[in-house]
Design a protein around this motif. Structure first.
Motif, mmCIF file in Angstrom:
data_model
loop_
_atom_site.group_PDB
_atom_site.id
_atom_site.type_symbol
_atom_site.label_atom_id
_atom_site.label_comp_id
_atom_site.label_asym_id
_atom_site.label_seq_id
_atom_site.Cartn_x
_atom_site.Cartn_y
_atom_site.Cartn_z
ATOM 1 N N ALA A 57 2.174 -19.417 45.571
ATOM 2 C CA ALA A 57 1.829 -19.069 44.059
ATOM 3 C C ALA A 57 0.488 -19.311 43.775
ATOM 4 C CB ALA A 57 2.728 -20.110 43.448
ATOM 5 N N SER A 58 -0.145 -20.143 44.524
ATOM 6 C CA SER A 58 -1.600 -20.168 44.311
ATOM 7 C C SER A 58 -2.587 -19.168 44.592
ATOM 8 C CB SER A 58 -1.862 -21.618 45.000
ATOM 9 O OG SER A 58 -1.967 -21.545 46.418
ATOM 10 N N ASP A 59 -1.973 -18.210 45.286
ATOM 11 C CA ASP A 59 -2.815 -16.958 45.347
ATOM 12 C C ASP A 59 -2.979 -16.058 44.230
ATOM 13 O OD1 ASP A 59 -3.816 -17.195 48.417
ATOM 14 O OD2 ASP A 59 -1.482 -17.088 48.446
ATOM 15 N N PHE A 60 -2.042 -16.462 43.234
ATOM 16 C CA PHE A 60 -2.255 -15.576 41.978
ATOM 17 C C PHE A 60 -2.470 -16.479 40.631
ATOM 18 C CE2 PHE A 60 0.607 -13.829 45.064
ATOM 19 C CZ PHE A 60 0.710 -12.567 44.913
ATOM 20 N N ASP A 61 -3.063 -15.590 39.669
ATOM 21 C CA ASP A 61 -3.453 -16.077 38.394
ATOM 22 C C ASP A 61 -2.108 -15.621 37.679
ATOM 23 O OD1 ASP A 61 -4.463 -17.032 36.112
ATOM 24 O OD2 ASP A 61 -5.793 -15.420 35.857
ATOM 25 N N PHE A 62 -1.349 -16.672 37.123
ATOM 26 C CA PHE A 62 -0.173 -16.005 36.317
ATOM 27 C C PHE A 62 -0.518 -15.887 34.694
ATOM 28 C CE2 PHE A 62 1.720 -17.515 40.079
ATOM 29 C CZ PHE A 62 3.085 -16.747 40.318
ATOM 30 N N GLY A 63 -0.122 -14.712 34.399
ATOM 31 C CA GLY A 63 -0.546 -14.320 33.099
ATOM 32 C C GLY A 63 0.786 -14.591 32.074
ATOM 33 N N ARG A 64 1.079 -13.400 31.359
ATOM 34 C CA ARG A 64 2.033 -13.452 30.334
ATOM 35 C C ARG A 64 3.223 -13.189 30.741
ATOM 36 N NH1 ARG A 64 3.055 -8.686 27.376
ATOM 37 N NH2 ARG A 64 2.350 -6.596 28.718
ATOM 38 N N VAL A 65 4.347 -13.609 30.231
ATOM 39 C CA VAL A 65 5.750 -13.375 30.473
ATOM 40 C C VAL A 65 6.123 -11.912 30.089
ATOM 41 C CG1 VAL A 65 8.072 -14.224 30.155
ATOM 42 C CG2 VAL A 65 6.351 -15.807 30.160
ATOM 43 N N LEU A 66 6.720 -11.403 31.111
ATOM 44 C CA LEU A 66 7.120 -9.929 30.794
ATOM 45 C C LEU A 66 8.502 -9.836 30.547
ATOM 46 C CD1 LEU A 66 5.107 -8.318 33.898
ATOM 47 C CD2 LEU A 66 4.588 -8.041 31.440
ATOM 48 N N GLY A 67 9.328 -10.709 30.878
ATOM 49 C CA GLY A 67 10.664 -10.649 30.759
ATOM 50 C C GLY A 67 11.402 -11.614 30.917
ATOM 51 N N GLU A 68 12.518 -12.307 30.306
ATOM 52 C CA GLU A 68 13.194 -13.022 31.006
ATOM 53 C C GLU A 68 14.839 -13.069 31.156
ATOM 54 O OE1 GLU A 68 11.972 -17.420 29.470
ATOM 55 O OE2 GLU A 68 11.683 -15.794 28.255
ATOM 56 N N GLY A 69 15.360 -13.242 32.325
ATOM 57 C CA GLY A 69 16.700 -12.778 32.523
ATOM 58 C C GLY A 69 17.468 -14.441 32.614
ATOM 59 N N SER A 70 18.751 -14.200 33.013
ATOM 60 C CA SER A 70 19.647 -15.546 33.090
ATOM 61 C C SER A 70 19.157 -16.424 34.103
ATOM 62 C CB SER A 70 20.942 -15.413 33.151
ATOM 63 O OG SER A 70 21.453 -13.870 33.337
ATOM 64 N N TYR A 71 18.551 -16.014 35.082
ATOM 65 C CA TYR A 71 18.127 -16.740 36.558
ATOM 66 C C TYR A 71 16.827 -16.522 36.861
ATOM 67 C CZ TYR A 71 23.265 -16.111 36.557
ATOM 68 O OH TYR A 71 24.497 -16.022 36.379
#
Ligand code: ADE
Length: 314
Positions: free
Chosen positions: A31-45
């Motif tokens: 995960a630390s190899d990435f810069d996380f931005g906005r949420v694109l979608g949300e599912g149940s899991y």
């Protein structure tokens, strides 16, 4: 002295950063190899988040699945099925979201996927009410082409709907969400278990809980109807009433629905899964010829379908 040793022993666990650098060197991302931005979608899991690889600058959609939640809901198998299905599909088709890599930490599974920058086809249909005939033809042709590839690889999607058809930066479709995907074993052509969204579920699933490649063709008929009509083919006041309509093949075309499109929908929304247009040849070497040759697709150039510019969305 004791304290120090304690800290040292704990160090690797409390410094995920240095650990990820190491694993990065070993070719494994974290995960630390990435810069996380906005949420694109949300599912149940899961949650899909836009992310940029800090080393390459490339952007992806990363699906983050919560391990605890998966375990509690007994969905670990589903997550594995999704990964295996995506691995099976590989990078062989532009119309299917590609899995670039996977990794995990203590809490989550991460699937690094193609980023489709223009969101779901569903939001385009909603925003514009319906799609032009040209767009409907283009998107249904891309769906048919991608399905043909998928089925030849022995994969059934089982939950095709406009929410699972994403649009990339060139407004071409990418099929996503293989959480309900099924890899058919050699010789098997049907799978049991119930999945799918009410409006797109094929009658055989409701009647004998069986799905086959042909169930994806039924969904294709529902999607084509919806793009042109701007409403579901089958919609009751409840899920149950929707299913009743599906079983009775109780739907009707609105005034002015294109005649060739109508003919194609009628040949896909057939109760007997073996009688749907293209069903006999699904996944076989003849390339779903009957479906591709339908008059509705007569102006489609199948050879340049993924390189021609998309028609303007209208
Ligand atoms: N939403 C869900 N999956 C996505 C993806 N791969 N790209 C963009 N948005 C998404």
């Amino acid at each position: 002295d004791k304290e120090d040793r304690h800290t040292e022993l704990r160090a690797p666990r409390s410094r995920p950063h240095s650990r990820s650098r190491n694993s990065s060197v070993n070719g494994r991302l974290s995960a630390s190899d990435f810069d996380f931005g906005r949420v694109l979608g949300e599912g149940s899991y899961s949650t899909v988040i836009q992310a940029r690889n800090l080393n390459t600058g490339n952007e992806y959609a990363i699906k983050v699945l919560d391990k605890g939640h998966l375990k509690r809901k007994d969905k670990t198998e589903t997550a594995l099925a999704e990964k295996n299905t995506l691995v099976r599909l590989g990078s062989g088709h532009p119309g299917i979201v590609r899995l670039h890599s996977t990794f995990q930490d203590e809490w989550s599974l991460f699937f690094v996927l193609d980023l489709a920058r223009n969101g779901e086809l569903q939001s385009r249909i909603s925003r514009m009410g319906s799609l032009s005939l040209t767009c409907s033809r283009y998107y249904s042709a891309q769906l048919v082409d991608a399905l043909d590839y998928m089925h030849q690889k022995g994969v059934i999607h089982r939950d095709l709907k406009p929410e699972n058809l994403l649009l990339d930066d060139k407004f071409r479709i990418k099929i996503t969400d293989f959480g309900t995907g099924k890899i058919l074993g050699p010789g098997a052509d049907r799978a049991k278990t119930f999945v799918g969204t009410a409006q797109y579920v094929a009658p055989e699933l409701l009647e004998n809980s069986e799905t086959s490649k042909s169930s994806d063709l039924w969904a294709t008929g529902c999607i084509l109807f919806q793009m042109i009509a701007g409403k579901f083919a089958f919609q009751g006041l409840s899920e149950y009433l929707t299913w009743e309509k599906i079983k009775r093949l109780d739907y009707s075309f609105p005034e002015g629905f294109d005649e060739e499109a109508k003919d194609l929908v009628q040949k896909l929304l057939v109760r007997d899964p073996t009688q749907r247009l293209g069903a006999g040849e699904l996944g076989s070497s003849n390339d779903m010829k009957a479906l591709r040759s339908h008059p509705f697709f007569s102006t489609v150039n199948w050879a340049t379908l993924w390189t021609d510019p998309a028609p303007p969305l209208q």
